[in-house]
Design a protein around this motif. Structure first.
Motif, PDB file in Angstrom:
ATOM      1  N   VAL A  45       0.854  -1.184   0.000  1.00  0.00           N
ATOM      2  CA  VAL A  45       0.000   0.000   0.000  1.00  0.00           C
ATOM      3  C   VAL A  45       0.890   1.234   0.000  1.00  0.00           C
ATOM      4  CG1 VAL A  45      -1.965  -1.084   1.141  1.00  0.00           C
ATOM      5  CG2 VAL A  45      -0.148  -0.080   2.526  1.00  0.00           C
ATOM      6  N   GLN A 133      -2.519  -9.501   0.501  1.00  0.00           N
ATOM      7  CA  GLN A 133      -3.389  -8.373   0.154  1.00  0.00           C
ATOM      8  C   GLN A 133      -4.236  -7.940   1.352  1.00  0.00           C
ATOM      9  OE1 GLN A 133      -6.589  -9.290  -2.502  1.00  0.00           O
ATOM     10  NE2 GLN A 133      -6.730  -7.187  -3.290  1.00  0.00           N
ATOM     11  N   ASN A 137      -3.879  -4.247   3.295  1.00  0.00           N
ATOM     12  CA  ASN A 137      -5.011  -3.315   3.352  1.00  0.00           C
ATOM     13  C   ASN A 137      -5.472  -3.059   4.781  1.00  0.00           C
ATOM     14  OD1 ASN A 137      -5.257  -2.703   0.602  1.00  0.00           O
ATOM     15  ND2 ASN A 137      -6.454  -4.555   0.209  1.00  0.00           N
ATOM     16  N   GLN A 138      -5.344  -4.049   5.662  1.00  0.00           N
ATOM     17  CA  GLN A 138      -5.688  -3.831   7.062  1.00  0.00           C
ATOM     18  C   GLN A 138      -4.704  -2.874   7.722  1.00  0.00           C
ATOM     19  OE1 GLN A 138      -8.590  -5.210   8.572  1.00  0.00           O
ATOM     20  NE2 GLN A 138      -8.013  -3.526   9.943  1.00  0.00           N
ATOM     21  N   ALA A 140      -3.192  -0.518   6.096  1.00  0.00           N
ATOM     22  CA  ALA A 140      -3.556   0.789   5.555  1.00  0.00           C
ATOM     23  C   ALA A 140      -4.751   1.381   6.290  1.00  0.00           C
ATOM     24  CB  ALA A 140      -3.872   0.663   4.072  1.00  0.00           C
ATOM     25  N   HIS A 161      -4.396   1.336  -2.418  1.00  0.00           N
ATOM     26  CA  HIS A 161      -4.596   0.123  -1.635  1.00  0.00           C
ATOM     27  C   HIS A 161      -3.892  -1.051  -2.315  1.00  0.00           C
ATOM     28  CE1 HIS A 161      -7.845   2.561   0.160  1.00  0.00           C
ATOM     29  NE2 HIS A 161      -7.679   1.768   1.215  1.00  0.00           N
ATOM     30  N   SER A 163      -3.336  -4.443  -4.195  1.00  0.00           N
ATOM     31  CA  SER A 163      -4.019  -5.299  -5.162  1.00  0.00           C
ATOM     32  C   SER A 163      -3.519  -6.728  -5.000  1.00  0.00           C
ATOM     33  CB  SER A 163      -3.765  -4.805  -6.592  1.00  0.00           C
ATOM     34  OG  SER A 163      -2.368  -4.768  -6.865  1.00  0.00           O
TER      35      SER A 163
END
Length: 244
Positions: A45, A133, A137-138, A140, A161, A163
């Motif tokens: 990210v 992934q 994202n968590q 972020a 974010h 991918s």
């Protein structure tokens, strides 16, 4: 010492051995990379940091940007802290049934600053691309809140974010195979040169001249006599020098 011409002659005299060793080392590197190293997937990210809280000011000054750049290393350390990663581990365990210990998660997470900017990456490496992934994202989602709690007058925004990675980051099979071929070529050339240096066999008068100052008075030729079937039979002594 050896002249360039002599070195080239030695190499070409053992060219089959060199090709064989080079091929085997390349094949070994390919086999290990392809079948024995577990592929690792990387999701990342991209975050942007600012030294003023979002919404407090309408403009960003040059001094704000410079301060943000100097604080990037601080932000990256906060991202890798037990506080942030512990919260991430708990959330993914509750929402996605992903069980990762804090110690394992710390080994999976790395950060990288973009030089001369206020941007940095958070990267997660895992054997499972979906896990990489989800974890990225968590992070972020949780890291900006924690950073703003630790560092006053700071805002953090997610630029990109994570991918789903569609190919492993490691191992690089093509690169490893190329390195294996190159290493095999170098080692095989060194090997044939070493074997030639250790070989004390006297093959011709040049070898004798290199070993002693005594003059060579003559050479006993190797005479090849053809029999009735046209096959050669050697009579006499000698090596490379002879008469037919």
């Amino acid at each position: 010492g050896y002249s360039i011409r002599e070195l080239i002659d030695i190499v070409f005299a053992h060219i089959k051995m060199i090709i064989g060793i080079t091929f085997l080392t390349g094949l070994l590197a390919f086999t290990i990379s392809q079948f024995f190293i577990t592929p690792q997937y990387e999701a990342s990210v991209k975050l942007f940091v600012n030294n003023s809280r979002a919404g407090q000011t309408d403009t960003t000054s040059i001094s704000d940007l410079n301060a943000s750049e100097r604080l990037v290393n601080t932000y990256m350390e906060i991202v890798k802290s037990n506080t942030v990663l512990g919260k991430v581990a708990n959330k993914v365990a509750a929402s996605d049934n992903l069980v990762y210990s804090l110690e394992n998660l710390k080994k999976m997470v790395s950060t990288q600053a973009v030089k001369n900017t206020e941007i940095f990456y958070v990267k997660v490496t895992s054997e499972n691309p979906e896990h990489a992934q989800l974890l990225a994202n968590q992070i972020a989602a949780d890291a900006p809140v924690e950073i703003m709690d630790f560092v006053e007058a700071t805002s953090v925004k997610v630029i990109d974010h994570a991918s789903l990675p569609n190919r492993p980051a490691t191992p690089n099979v093509k690169l490893n195979t190329a390195v294996g071929l190159l290493l095999g070529l170098v080692l095989s050339v060194l090997l044939v040169l070493l074997l030639d240096m250790l070989d004390v066999t006297i093959r011709d008068e040049e070898d004798l001249k290199n070993l002693t100052d005594l003059p060579v008075l003559g050479v006993i030729p190797c005479i090849e006599v053809l029999n009735a079937k046209g096959k050669g039979k050697q009579n006499g002594f000698g090596g490379e020098y002879g008469y037919q």
